[in-house]
Design a protein around this motif. Sequence first.
Motif: not given
Length: 1109
Positions: A280-303
């Motif tokens: 609990y309540n330990q510092p977390l690496d901000p990189a954990l909460f970012s994401f870049t789609p892999p080049p071999d993946a299809s992407v569907e944007d529902k925003r």
Amino acid sequence: MADTDDDAAVEQVVPPLTQGVSRRVRRGWLLTALAVALVAMLGSGLALLTGGTVDAPPLHNAQEIIARAEAAYKAGKVQSFALSRTTRYLPPASRNGPPHDQQYTYSQQRLWYQAPHRWRDETSSDPPVDDANPTSRHDTNLRLSDGVDLWSYFTVTPSVGIHDPSMGAAGGVIVGRMAEFWHEPPTTPLLGYVLNSSVSWQELRNCYTPVLSGTTTIVGRPAYIISLGTSHASCGQSMADTSGGRLVWLDRETYFVLKDESYNQAGQPVSSVEVTAIQYNQPLDPALFSFTPPPDASVEDKRPATAKGATQLRHDVLQVADRLYFATFLPTTLPVELAPFSLGYYQPAAQLTLTYMPRSEITQPKGQGLLNIYEQPVVSNTLKMWQQSAIPIDVGSRPGWLRQSSRDQDGNGSDAAVMLVLSDTMVTVTSSAYSTDQLLATAASLAPLPPGLPPASRPTATPAPVLPTPVPTASDEALVPAPPALSTADLPNADATNQPLPTIATSPTPNPEIAAPFFGANPRHIQMLSPTEGWAVGYGIFHYHASRWFKVDGLKADYAPLDIAMLSPTEGWVVGSVSNASLRGLILHYQAGVWTRVDALTTTLPLRSIAMSSADEGWAVGEMNGGYGCSMYHYTAGHWQAVDCPISVPLNRVRMLSADDGWAVGEGGAILHYTAGRWQVVAGFGSDYWQNAPNRGPTKGHLADLQMLSPTEGWAVGSEPGLFGGYHAVMLHYHAGVWQAMSGSDNVSLSGVSFSAPDDGWAVSDNYNYTPDFPATLMRYHAGAWQAVDSPNDAPLACVQMLSASEGWAMGDSAALHYQDGRWTVDNGFISTSVDALTMVSPTEGWAVGSFGAVQHYTAGHWQRVSSPTVHDLSAVSFANPGDGWAVGDNVILHYTAGGWRKVANPGGHRLYSVQMLSPADGWAVGEYGTILRYQNGQWAAVASPTKDSLFGLSMVSAADGWAVSLNNTTSGSAPATYLSSILRYQDGRWAKVSIPGAISVTSIQMSGPDNGWAVGQVSLHYQGGQWQLVPNPTGATVRRVFAFSKGDAWAVSDGGQLLRYQNGVWQNAASPPRGYSAFMVAADDGWAFSIMGEVLRYQNGAWRKTAG
């Protein structure tokens, strides 16, 4: 295990349930979770709790603990956490067996949370252990919130979804519920989320009787053990099986749920979710909460997004189109309020999706008013489904199919859709908000993009195109809409009273006609004027002349004709329904070669029958009030007028002997007689139906058809419930002023009747002949008795008409039968079919089989349709010699011997997908549910199978050595469809699973010898050197059929119809027939391809060329 003396004291009074559970755990039973989502809420939600400290004395009251937990959650002092946990679950199918047969599924999860809106969830899952196939599946899926958007990533597909948190979904229940907590925290926080059934603090108190059972330590954290017992009956039935009780372990400091177990009534532990590590309540690496789609993946944007302009959409599609191997299209006509909204691409199905939305909803999507366009390569199974279940229609100048909306009042069902094949692409336009006229106008306007350019050739390896994100900003530019087409709603309405109904002016241009064969014609009634002139109605209007059938073109797609009454070759009438949302009745008038709609009939549901006594007098009958009432219309003085119906059930058939004498029959055994200017109830319920008047007449069943031979002689046929279930044929004879029932057969539902003379007539049945227990679909009346007559196939028949004792027609689902020279034969040119399997007996003789039971024979240099005893789809064919062969398919087995095909019993009772004959006396067949059949001693018999998965492919090397492949749908919840295969080998007299490289999906297999062969599907496997080796598909698409000829030479056919050839150790694209053809290679340099319209191509000398047939 207790951490204080007080704890130990409490543990001494643990109820027997907890003691029993401890014994079960010590016996090593695996526990599983009813839903990972439970702890997603129990854990992640209650991780926000804060309460007392470890040093505080434990509480001794469960109600007080729950109150403290609720208060601590609202305080929100836990700002971050990281955890690992294990979920185990015992599927219902495994709960009745002994402990050693119980197979648990399990998953591992890692979860990080950083207040207020960021989190990451990694989950891997595995099925039960299969000793026969030690290769385990290991799928890892990621769901993540970066504080702005929600992301979902499925590694098997691979595919990525981007969602807006306010829309409350990101590819799964877990993320949707997390969005509720961390973006819009509810006022009444959830305690858990079990199989979509949330439990609030209030429900926890009111629906359970919590008892503090003790304290213990979980992963070094002091914890309370709370026994919830079972849910109170007043709170409804939980989807989770907690009939034997439920226990939860709460962290004493944070009230985080560290463990949760459920038991069924037999005391079995059926689910468990347990935290294995937590901070609990330990510092977390901000990189954990970012994401870049892999080049071999299809992407569907529902925003949600602002409207794209036509230029922007065109640009976005072009970015994707140059990576695709099929042509792409954009509409030039749309409903005026629509604007482009989103673009998506789903790689496994190679499907491009264009979504259009009303401009008023673009910034705040409500999910209403959407119009979607789906584009993908031609897929034979999907095309066949449309042909069998949708209405054939012309879309502009191009053939297409229309599917009516089938949603009920609760919104369940499917939307209206139009599908057409353009070049090599299947394009579907669908919407729940727009009329079929608007969908047809949009589909007709589809234009290729870029104009005039062919689609890109298939690359040897194609990564999924990454769609442009973020979505472009607002643009006022839009497609220029064409004026909306005239809808049936714009036609004049008619009152339900005797007010004359208006007539629409006829067009001077005769309706064009299209020659057979037809897609899904499904005739419902036939009227032959002579041996050379006739008409039929079904999914369209069909005209017989020049010795063949033609379909009337130019009619609206939502017209559904049900009955026809031709006065002459130049005048007639059709009734039915308009299959749009209002389900109005339909009357068409035929004059001067033109079919014209006469009225709107807004007061009735379908009109089922029509009879004209002359050009100036006629009647139409049908239903009212959602199919329960009766409607009648009288044609006189050039107008149709509604009249009162003296009965309260629908009428199915009306026939007039003259303007003053007629009969009608319908539901509930209803029989009506028209005489002296009025309709009178002869049998059935009268107008006092709702007063429960007793039934009068020889049957209470369904009367489908009627023929009156004279004022004193007639017949009516139908069905009624059988004494022991099923149906019983109804045959009523009118003679000497009385209707009398004749003895009928069981398991028969009669649908049509026709007499050429008082002592010679025929009746047809609309039930399928799946087994010998169901009698023939044809019955003949002769010499005062009805007798069953063998039908040339097992087609369900809807109608029959005899022109004379020696000539007649019978028609129905997927078949047209012609009676001449004392026997019934199949009109093979009426129904279009696909070819799904082929075998060559020699270079000059071969056989092909396909949909609707189609069988084609190649001899004397030509392919010709031959008589088939079934209309059920055939999947495979194999010949041991030119005079002895077999075909299998949809619960059917056919044997070719003595120059003809006949049906034989299917001992498995399931669909068969493949057959191979080693000799006239020895053969194998495989199919659904792991079915394996062997032919020996003149009969087929089931043999032991090591799998329950459907077997799609079979290849026998010899009588002692063979191979088969299976496929199982392992999809869970809302995740993308996933399939896993096994490969079976026959050796030493038994079938067994063999090791394969990883979790793969294959459906076709062929061996060229004992040490060489291929298995293909989403990947390709090559067998050599005694083992299967993985070979990537060069197209990235699914391969459906493989043809192995030698170790260094093989062919394969992909979903889109592209042919591949394996030479010099690699797969490469090969010369392919046009889209829409099914291709089969019979030798390394010889092949055949068939179109659904009967065209045939042959591959020789490195090229495909059209043949004479």
